[in-house]
Write a protein that holds these residues in place. Sequence first.
Motif, PDB file in Angstrom:
ATOM      1  N   ASP A 145       0.850  -1.184   0.000  1.00 35.37           N
ATOM      2  CA  ASP A 145       0.000   0.000   0.000  1.00 35.37           C
ATOM      3  C   ASP A 145       0.891   1.241   0.000  1.00 35.37           C
ATOM      4  OD1 ASP A 145      -2.706   1.324   0.423  1.00 35.37           O
ATOM      5  OD2 ASP A 145      -1.558   2.087   2.142  1.00 35.37           O
ATOM      6  N   LYS A 146       0.605   2.194  -0.890  1.00 34.40           N
ATOM      7  CA  LYS A 146       1.471   3.366  -1.020  1.00 34.40           C
ATOM      8  C   LYS A 146       1.493   4.233   0.239  1.00 34.40           C
ATOM      9  CE  LYS A 146      -1.994   5.945  -3.627  1.00 34.40           C
ATOM     10  NZ  LYS A 146      -2.257   6.622  -4.894  1.00 34.40           N
ATOM     11  N   TRP A 147       0.391   4.275   0.982  1.00 29.72           N
ATOM     12  CA  TRP A 147       0.356   5.079   2.209  1.00 29.72           C
ATOM     13  C   TRP A 147       1.143   4.394   3.323  1.00 29.72           C
ATOM     14  CZ3 TRP A 147      -0.650   9.552   0.671  1.00 29.72           C
ATOM     15  CH2 TRP A 147      -1.556   9.773  -0.354  1.00 29.72           C
ATOM     16  N   GLU A 148       1.109   3.073   3.346  1.00 28.74           N
ATOM     17  CA  GLU A 148       1.890   2.327   4.336  1.00 28.74           C
ATOM     18  C   GLU A 148       3.392   2.517   4.091  1.00 28.74           C
ATOM     19  OE1 GLU A 148       2.674  -0.102   7.626  1.00 28.74           O
ATOM     20  OE2 GLU A 148       0.903   1.017   7.011  1.00 28.74           O
ATOM     21  N   LEU A 149       3.808   2.500   2.833  1.00 27.57           N
ATOM     22  CA  LEU A 149       5.215   2.727   2.500  1.00 27.57           C
ATOM     23  C   LEU A 149       5.646   4.124   2.936  1.00 27.57           C
ATOM     24  CD1 LEU A 149       7.800   1.647   1.189  1.00 27.57           C
ATOM     25  CD2 LEU A 149       6.971   2.558  -0.985  1.00 27.57           C
ATOM     26  N   ARG A 150       4.788   5.095   2.729  1.00 20.92           N
ATOM     27  CA  ARG A 150       5.093   6.461   3.153  1.00 20.92           C
ATOM     28  C   ARG A 150       5.207   6.539   4.679  1.00 20.92           C
ATOM     29  NH1 ARG A 150       2.387   7.250  -1.676  1.00 20.92           N
ATOM     30  NH2 ARG A 150       3.182   9.009  -2.889  1.00 20.92           N
ATOM     31  N   ARG A 151       4.292   5.909   5.374  1.00 18.47           N
ATOM     32  CA  ARG A 151       4.303   5.934   6.840  1.00 18.47           C
ATOM     33  C   ARG A 151       5.575   5.291   7.392  1.00 18.47           C
ATOM     34  NH1 ARG A 151       3.668   3.040  11.006  1.00 18.47           N
ATOM     35  NH2 ARG A 151       3.196   1.113   9.915  1.00 18.47           N
ATOM     36  N   LYS A 152       5.975   4.167   6.818  1.00 14.68           N
ATOM     37  CA  LYS A 152       7.161   3.454   7.294  1.00 14.68           C
ATOM     38  C   LYS A 152       8.450   4.231   7.056  1.00 14.68           C
ATOM     39  CE  LYS A 152       5.688  -1.320   7.190  1.00 14.68           C
ATOM     40  NZ  LYS A 152       6.058  -2.668   6.782  1.00 14.68           N
ATOM     41  N   ASN A 153       8.474   5.090   6.054  1.00 15.21           N
ATOM     42  CA  ASN A 153       9.697   5.803   5.696  1.00 15.21           C
ATOM     43  C   ASN A 153       9.671   7.291   6.032  1.00 15.21           C
ATOM     44  OD1 ASN A 153      11.475   3.767   4.230  1.00 15.21           O
ATOM     45  ND2 ASN A 153       9.459   3.419   3.340  1.00 15.21           N
ATOM     46  N   ALA A 154       8.682   7.721   6.785  1.00  8.90           N
ATOM     47  CA  ALA A 154       8.570   9.142   7.137  1.00  8.90           C
ATOM     48  C   ALA A 154       9.698   9.555   8.084  1.00  8.90           C
ATOM     49  CB  ALA A 154       7.223   9.410   7.798  1.00  8.90           C
ATOM     50  N   ILE A 155      10.114  10.817   7.982  1.00  7.52           N
ATOM     51  CA  ILE A 155      11.093  11.363   8.921  1.00  7.52           C
ATOM     52  C   ILE A 155      10.441  11.401  10.292  1.00  7.52           C
ATOM     53  CG2 ILE A 155      12.348  13.453   9.585  1.00  7.52           C
ATOM     54  CD1 ILE A 155      12.760  14.046   6.630  1.00  7.52           C
ATOM     55  N   ARG A 156      11.166  10.906  11.281  1.00  7.67           N
ATOM     56  CA  ARG A 156      10.674  10.842  12.656  1.00  7.67           C
ATOM     57  C   ARG A 156      11.540  11.762  13.547  1.00  7.67           C
ATOM     58  NH1 ARG A 156       7.599   7.506  10.783  1.00  7.67           N
ATOM     59  NH2 ARG A 156       7.081   5.367  11.077  1.00  7.67           N
ATOM     60  N   PRO A 157      11.074  12.027  14.747  1.00  4.57           N
ATOM     61  CA  PRO A 157      11.893  12.836  15.663  1.00  4.57           C
ATOM     62  C   PRO A 157      13.308  12.236  15.793  1.00  4.57           C
ATOM     63  CG  PRO A 157       9.711  12.512  16.583  1.00  4.57           C
ATOM     64  CD  PRO A 157       9.799  11.629  15.351  1.00  4.57           C
ATOM     65  N   GLY A 158      14.292  13.096  15.695  1.00  5.09           N
ATOM     66  CA  GLY A 158      15.680  12.667  15.775  1.00  5.09           C
ATOM     67  C   GLY A 158      16.339  12.445  14.412  1.00  5.09           C
ATOM     68  N   HIS A 159      15.543  12.273  13.368  1.00  5.79           N
ATOM     69  CA  HIS A 159      16.100  12.123  12.018  1.00  5.79           C
ATOM     70  C   HIS A 159      16.437  13.504  11.460  1.00  5.79           C
ATOM     71  CE1 HIS A 159      13.812   8.094  11.200  1.00  5.79           C
ATOM     72  NE2 HIS A 159      14.866   7.934  11.972  1.00  5.79           N
ATOM     73  N   THR A 160      17.334  13.534  10.507  1.00  5.22           N
ATOM     74  CA  THR A 160      17.624  14.764   9.785  1.00  5.22           C
ATOM     75  C   THR A 160      17.471  14.488   8.294  1.00  5.22           C
ATOM     76  OG1 THR A 160      19.979  14.255   9.629  1.00  5.22           O
ATOM     77  CG2 THR A 160      19.276  15.582  11.514  1.00  5.22           C
ATOM     78  N   THR A 161      17.434  15.548   7.524  1.00  2.21           N
ATOM     79  CA  THR A 161      17.403  15.408   6.072  1.00  2.21           C
ATOM     80  C   THR A 161      18.818  15.045   5.612  1.00  2.21           C
ATOM     81  OG1 THR A 161      17.951  17.700   5.648  1.00  2.21           O
ATOM     82  CG2 THR A 161      15.603  17.177   5.908  1.00  2.21           C
ATOM     83  N   PRO A 162      18.989  14.644   4.355  1.00  3.99           N
ATOM     84  CA  PRO A 162      20.331  14.316   3.874  1.00  3.99           C
ATOM     85  C   PRO A 162      21.338  15.465   4.020  1.00  3.99           C
ATOM     86  CG  PRO A 162      18.722  13.479   2.355  1.00  3.99           C
ATOM     87  CD  PRO A 162      17.980  14.326   3.354  1.00  3.99           C
ATOM     88  N   THR A 163      20.867  16.686   4.068  1.00  5.96           N
ATOM     89  CA  THR A 163      21.772  17.824   4.234  1.00  5.96           C
ATOM     90  C   THR A 163      21.906  18.224   5.707  1.00  5.96           C
ATOM     91  OG1 THR A 163      19.939  19.321   3.740  1.00  5.96           O
ATOM     92  CG2 THR A 163      21.399  18.730   1.909  1.00  5.96           C
ATOM     93  N   GLN A 164      21.459  17.359   6.585  1.00  3.36           N
ATOM     94  CA  GLN A 164      21.563  17.556   8.045  1.00  3.36           C
ATOM     95  C   GLN A 164      20.765  18.738   8.566  1.00  3.36           C
ATOM     96  OE1 GLN A 164      23.165  15.011   9.716  1.00  3.36           O
ATOM     97  NE2 GLN A 164      23.213  14.231   7.629  1.00  3.36           N
TER      98      GLN A 164
END
Length: 99
Positions: free
Chosen positions: A79-98
């Motif tokens: 399911d496309k929404w499940e894939l998005r949920r599993k890979n969402a940025i969470r607290p403590g994560h940063t973007t690739p550019t930090q």
Amino acid sequence: MSILFLFDGGAYSDKAIDVSRAAAVDCTGPYHIENVWCDSLCVYTNHPYATPFRGFGHSEQAFAIERAIDLLAEKLGMDKWELRRKNAIRPGHTTPTQV
């Protein structure tokens, strides 16, 4: 994951270079992707200069990332929404550019 953005900046360097940079900063959108390489290039062409109107580079970037997520979900049979949920940025994560 490797991403290449090519922005048609027209014949002058107005704001197109800033739009290209903005797309690179948020290159994975709202998703946490550990191994990513992004090149965002502003290409001089023989067109009128380009400048942002709305979204400042994020609209183009968001379309590319969201379309890729849809295609990945389809290939995974997920399911496309499940894939998005599993890979969402969470607290403590940063973007690739930090950011």
